[in-house]
Scaffold this active site. Structure first.
Site, PDB file in Angstrom:
ATOM      1  N   ASP A   1       0.815  -1.207   0.000  1.00 15.76           N
ATOM      2  CA  ASP A   1       0.000   0.000   0.000  1.00 15.76           C
ATOM      3  C   ASP A   1       0.856   1.267   0.000  1.00 15.76           C
ATOM      4  OD1 ASP A   1      -2.281  -1.503  -0.047  1.00 15.76           O
ATOM      5  OD2 ASP A   1      -2.716  -1.311   2.086  1.00 15.76           O
ATOM      6  N   TYR A  44      -5.536   4.299   9.560  1.00 14.32           N
ATOM      7  CA  TYR A  44      -5.357   4.931  10.870  1.00 14.32           C
ATOM      8  C   TYR A  44      -6.696   5.185  11.553  1.00 14.32           C
ATOM      9  CZ  TYR A  44      -3.509   8.288  14.295  1.00 14.32           C
ATOM     10  OH  TYR A  44      -3.168   8.927  15.445  1.00 14.32           O
TER      11      TYR A  44
END
Length: 265
Positions: free
Chosen positions: A45, A163
């Protein structure tokens, strides 16, 4: 079709990039890192995030393809041992794509310098470097709350698995054009009070965060970090731009979530 290949520095990724380059040339494809219509990332990613920001000014013209060479890749649809299948798919591809929402971030300053604009694939986070962050939060220019804590993070739907999830945010399907704000270690007691829950903001709304003047801040845009001085406010909204992934081998969003966090689908 013009194709650009972007690989991380790991030996395995570099070997796969060399193999893919050779096979694409033999198949008659034009390799062009300056004006590509397809960008193939090899790694994970982080590699795709780097490529996204490199070509962020040409998102309407580019489709992304991710090849995974590590342990976990949320944005990658192909594995390193499927290069032949990938090249075959490119030969017979239909130029269709799947599109995901992005996040616009605009920073304003107290010293008269011009506003700065950023775009994020996953999230943007603001922290006070030196002390507890104090900020007033507005939704569509209407005052919502006064926040005190370590910082605030605003994510896209695909960023809701990054996150944002670790902050207790909801996982949001990217078909929902929305952004999500999460508090980071907020201070909540009899004196100071904020909502303390994630906020999901509609496509036609926006968030404005007014910050305490003369403090030093840190801005995180995906995995990039910048120090900010004289920062007055930050504005967040669903971007008019989107990221496009080639759709002939694009994994269903909830299968991605299952593969990444559960693994029994």
């Amino acid at each position: 079709m013009k194709i650009a290949i972007s690989a991380n520095h790991a030996e395995k990724s570099q070997n796969v990039a060399a193999e893919l380059t050779d096979k694409l040339k033999k198949a008659g494809f034009d390799l062009d890192c300056d004006q590509p219509s397809v960008v193939i990332t090899i790694g994970g990613d982080g590699t795709l995030l780097n490529a996204f920001h490199k070509y962020s000014d040409r998102l309407d013209e580019i489709r992304f393809i991710g090849v995974h060479t590590g342990h976990l890749g949320f944005y990658t649809d192909w594995r390193d041992y499927e290069i032949d299948l990938l090249v075959e798919s490119l030969i017979y591809e239909t130029e269709q794509s799947v599109s995901y929402p992005l996040l616009d971030v605009i920073l304003s300053y107290s010293d008269g310098q011009p506003d700065r604009k950023y775009i994020a694939l996953n999230e943007a986070t603001i922290r006070n470097i030196e002390r507890t962050m104090v900020a007033e939060v507005y939704i569509r220019d209407e005052f919502f709350e006064k926040y005190r804590g370590d910082g605030l993070s605003v994510s896209t739907p695909t960023g809701s698995t990054a996150y944002s999830k670790s902050l207790g945010g909801a996982v949001v399907n990217p078909r929902v054009k929305a952004i999500q704000m999460n508090e980071i270690a907020s201070i909540n007691n009899r004196v100071f009070r904020s909502l303390g829950s994630p906020l999901i903001i509609a496509e036609d709304d926006w968030i404005r965060i007014d910050l305490k003047r003369d403090d030093k801040y840190q801005l995180h845009i995906d995995h990039f970090v910048e120090s900010q001085v004289n920062l007055a406010s930050a504005y967040f909204k669903v971007s008019d731009k989107q990221i496009h992934f080639a759709s002939y081998r694009h994994t269903h969003f909830w299968r991605r979530v299952n593969d990444a966090f559960i693994g029994n689908m």
